[in-house]
Design an enzyme around this catalytic site. Structure first.
Site, mmCIF file in Angstrom:
data_model
loop_
_atom_site.group_PDB
_atom_site.id
_atom_site.type_symbol
_atom_site.label_atom_id
_atom_site.label_comp_id
_atom_site.label_asym_id
_atom_site.label_seq_id
_atom_site.Cartn_x
_atom_site.Cartn_y
_atom_site.Cartn_z
ATOM 1 N N LYS A 133 -48.220 -0.627 118.454
ATOM 2 C CA LYS A 133 -48.574 0.755 118.824
ATOM 3 C C LYS A 133 -49.421 1.422 117.748
ATOM 4 C CE LYS A 133 -45.617 4.314 118.114
ATOM 5 N NZ LYS A 133 -46.137 5.548 117.495
ATOM 6 N N ASN A 134 -48.951 1.375 116.513
ATOM 7 C CA ASN A 134 -49.627 2.161 115.481
ATOM 8 C C ASN A 134 -50.974 1.567 115.067
ATOM 9 O OD1 ASN A 134 -47.692 4.088 115.654
ATOM 10 N ND2 ASN A 134 -46.573 3.466 113.815
ATOM 11 N N ASP A 165 -39.829 3.783 110.037
ATOM 12 C CA ASP A 165 -39.728 3.676 111.496
ATOM 13 C C ASP A 165 -38.613 2.719 111.936
ATOM 14 O OD1 ASP A 165 -41.774 5.473 111.587
ATOM 15 O OD2 ASP A 165 -43.337 4.010 112.028
ATOM 16 N N ARG A 225 -45.364 17.955 109.154
ATOM 17 C CA ARG A 225 -46.295 16.822 109.171
ATOM 18 C C ARG A 225 -47.679 17.325 108.790
ATOM 19 N NH1 ARG A 225 -44.878 12.450 113.738
ATOM 20 N NH2 ARG A 225 -46.181 11.260 112.322
ATOM 21 N N ARG A 234 -42.729 6.094 124.956
ATOM 22 C CA ARG A 234 -43.971 6.285 124.197
ATOM 23 C C ARG A 234 -44.326 5.046 123.392
ATOM 24 N NH1 ARG A 234 -43.289 10.469 119.976
ATOM 25 N NH2 ARG A 234 -45.026 9.219 119.256
HETATM 26 C C1 EPZ Z 1 -47.521 7.125 110.484
HETATM 27 O O1 EPZ Z 1 -47.436 8.537 110.613
HETATM 28 C C2 EPZ Z 1 -46.847 6.520 111.688
HETATM 29 N N1 EPZ Z 1 -47.563 6.950 112.882
HETATM 30 C C3 EPZ Z 1 -45.388 6.949 111.732
HETATM 31 O O2 EPZ Z 1 -44.787 6.233 112.794
HETATM 32 C C4 EPZ Z 1 -44.702 6.552 110.427
HETATM 33 O O3 EPZ Z 1 -43.400 7.090 110.388
HETATM 34 C C5 EPZ Z 1 -45.484 7.060 109.221
HETATM 35 O O4 EPZ Z 1 -46.869 6.657 109.304
HETATM 36 C C6 EPZ Z 1 -44.945 6.530 107.893
HETATM 37 O O5 EPZ Z 1 -44.956 5.124 107.904
HETATM 38 C C7 EPZ Z 1 -48.646 6.295 113.253
HETATM 39 O O6 EPZ Z 1 -49.084 5.326 112.638
HETATM 40 C C8 EPZ Z 1 -49.304 6.769 114.492
HETATM 41 P P1 EPZ Z 1 -47.989 9.546 106.853
HETATM 42 P P2 EPZ Z 1 -48.318 9.478 109.694
HETATM 43 O O7 EPZ Z 1 -49.230 10.334 106.817
HETATM 44 O O8 EPZ Z 1 -49.615 8.838 109.454
HETATM 45 C C9 EPZ Z 1 -46.769 13.140 103.896
HETATM 46 C C10 EPZ Z 1 -43.517 5.906 114.758
HETATM 47 O O9 EPZ Z 1 -42.283 6.057 114.907
HETATM 48 N N2 EPZ Z 1 -48.148 13.624 104.106
HETATM 49 O O10 EPZ Z 1 -47.984 8.175 106.265
HETATM 50 O O11 EPZ Z 1 -48.288 10.829 110.284
HETATM 51 C C11 EPZ Z 1 -45.901 13.301 105.122
HETATM 52 O O12 EPZ Z 1 -45.340 14.603 105.197
HETATM 53 C C12 EPZ Z 1 -44.330 6.932 113.970
HETATM 54 O O13 EPZ Z 1 -44.155 4.989 115.266
HETATM 55 C C13 EPZ Z 1 -48.633 14.676 103.352
HETATM 56 O O14 EPZ Z 1 -47.930 15.254 102.513
HETATM 57 O O15 EPZ Z 1 -47.446 9.473 108.346
HETATM 58 C C14 EPZ Z 1 -44.866 12.209 104.922
HETATM 59 O O16 EPZ Z 1 -43.847 12.682 104.088
HETATM 60 C C15 EPZ Z 1 -43.562 8.181 113.700
HETATM 61 N N3 EPZ Z 1 -49.929 15.103 103.560
HETATM 62 C C16 EPZ Z 1 -45.641 11.114 104.200
HETATM 63 O O17 EPZ Z 1 -46.822 11.758 103.675
HETATM 64 C C17 EPZ Z 1 -50.753 14.517 104.481
HETATM 65 O O18 EPZ Z 1 -51.914 14.943 104.611
HETATM 66 C C18 EPZ Z 1 -46.094 9.915 105.057
HETATM 67 O O19 EPZ Z 1 -46.833 10.398 106.171
HETATM 68 C C19 EPZ Z 1 -50.257 13.435 105.226
HETATM 69 C C20 EPZ Z 1 -48.949 13.003 105.032
#
Ligand code: EPZ
Length: 426
Positions: free
Chosen positions: A22-23, A305, A122, A397
């Site tokens: 998916k991702n 995840d 987020r 989803r």
């Molecule tokens: C991706 O989300 C995945 N989604 C998520 O999977 C997964 O939980 C996550 O990465 C972490 O592995 C997809 O790939 C579509 P991040 P993403 O940006 O990209 C902080 C699932 O269940 N952060 O790596 O949104 C944030 O708050 C989904 O399949 C900032 O501070 O996650 C978090 O604490 C849910 N500023 C950490 O980084 C930013 O600009 C990691 O978030 C961006 C993120």
């Protein structure tokens, strides 16, 4: 309203085939926008998030065809206006990838603020910081993020946090920028590598994906390609956890065992037997699980995840386990639901302390988000009696044919409408 109903404590046996990731798919499909030709993407999972992102491209003017269940052919040349409205994108977190892709293609983009799973704040500050280094300014207006550059020029970006989304978005915006972009402290998840491979198959020059420094040398043009998406690490991990919960012996096919190493290591620590082959793994569980501690980390650490699914099985392990959620602020909302099934869990901020009970008992529960829903299935398969899971749209989803796949390995699981008498009497 549909529910999933599971009669638990049946051992699982046989073979299950994992779908495309998916991702990876939700990053690769928007990346097609950058191409000047038709892209054929294979091993596409037939799930709601993927179908939604393909529909968004279609409504923006792309031609999208599905020649078979696992293949998409997308011709993005009809996309003329780089705007994705709230109505189009509100259900999907990954729609934020349209920002990077449209910016990379048109030097401007307007995308409504993303939705998706709700487990804490987020932010997208790191995405925007990357765009700014490439020369794009942003404003937020009427619920839309608007980014615009006179011309995108490569630069040096050091991410403050390891972010999958920011790494993807910056790669997408940089791929056609002038000169070299360097992303330091980049995310290393398998889907980042898959996106880089996809971009390179269209003629991009992306190096270092899978390490924490990614270098993107901008190219003028990206072309048609045929590409096959990697198998889904988290779907595979969820089936591994399900066998650890219910017991049995299952061959999980179409996986990359290397991507599963952190999950495999934890399950082995708990006493599960795992045999690794080239593109499959066998999971055998024949005795009560041992307790263990888990801390989520960016790849190659234990994936956030998989946190709810591993917590679900630790509720039935022998002893006390501690789960430390170090990626997201609020990813324990499912704990309340597991408590309904008899789990003994206390949560303090980012820590959950789990006192293992002999066995959970079936109960009515809710899927509070995608992986929380997966954890309900995992828990229910090991529990005594009947569990009814509500809000299964969250599960759909991200999991293709989840009921059919579990049924094929011997689970007593079915999808029903809530006005079905079987549910009311169960
Ligand atoms: C991706 O989300 C995945 N989604 C998520 O999977 C997964 O939980 C996550 O990465 C972490 O592995 C997809 O790939 C579509 P991040 P993403 O940006 O990209 C902080 C699932 O269940 N952060 O790596 O949104 C944030 O708050 C989904 O399949 C900032 O501070 O996650 C978090 O604490 C849910 N500023 C950490 O980084 C930013 O600009 C990691 O978030 C961006 C993120």
């Amino acid at each position: 309203m549909e529910k999933i109903v599971i009669n638990g404590a049946n051992k699982l046996h046989g073979e299950v085939k994992i779908s495309g990731a998916k991702n990876a798919a939700v990053a690769i499909i928007p990346a097609v926008v950058l191409s000047d030709g038709v892209c054929r993407i294979e091993n596409i999972p037939n799930i709601m998030d993927v179908n939604l992102i393909a529909k968004i491209l279609q409504e923006m003017g792309a031609k999208v065809q599905r020649p078979n269940k696992t293949t998409l052919e997308i011709d993005p040349r009809g996309i003329k206006n780089p705007v994705a409205t709230y109505d189009l994108v509100r259900h999907m977190r990954a729609s934020s990838y349209l920002l990077g892709a449209l910016l990379g293609k048109f030097s401007r983009a307007e995308v409504a603020l993303p939705g998706g799973c709700d487990f804490g704040v987020r932010p997208v500050d790191q995405h925007l910081k990357g765009f700014a280094v490439l020369g794009a300014k942003h404003i937020v207006e009427g619920g839309m993020i608007k980014v615009k550059a006179d011309k995108l020029v490569g630069g040096h970006i050091y991410l403050d946090v390891v972010s999958v989304g920011a790494t993807v978005n910056i790669m997408l915006a940089a791929v056609k920028a002038e000169g070299r972009t360097t992303i330091e402290n980049a995310a290393k998840e398998p889907h980042i590598v898959d996106l880089a491979n996809f971009l390179n198959s269209m003629g991009a020059d992306v190096r270092g994906a899978g390490t924490d420094v990614i270098k993107v040398n901008g190219v003028k043009r990206l072309n048609s390609t045929t590409y096959s998406i990697i198998p889904d690490q988290i779907e595979a991990g969820t089936y591994m956890a399900a066998v650890a919960s219910a017991g049995g012996n299952v061959l999980i096919q179409n996986v990359i065992p290397k991507h599963l190493e952190s999950i495999t290591a934890k399950l082995r620590e708990m006493g599960v037997i795992i045999e690794e082959y080239d593109d499959s793994i066998r999971v055998i569980k024949d005795k009560r699980l041992k307790r263990c501690n888990v801390k989520t980390m960016p790849h190659p650490g234990f994936p956030t995840d998989m946190q709810p699914q591993i917590a679900a099985i630790l509720t039935m392990a022998d002893g006390t386990s501690i789960v430390n959620e170090a990626v997201w602020d609020n990813r324990f909302r499912y704990v309340e639901e597991l408590r309904r099934m008899g789990a003994e869990i206390s949560v303090d901020g980012k820590l959950a302390v789990i006192e293992g009970v002999e066995q959970l008992e079936g109960a009515p529960v809710k899927a509070t988000d995608l992986r929380a829903g997966a954890a309900m299935i995992v828990a229910a398969l090991g529990a005594k009696g009947t569990t009814q899971i509500e809000d299964i749209r969250h599960i759909e989803r991200g999991y293709e044919d989840v009921v059919e796949k579990f049924r094929a390995i011997g689970a007593d699981i079915r999808r029903v409408y809530s006005n079905d008498p079987a549910v009311q009497t169960a």
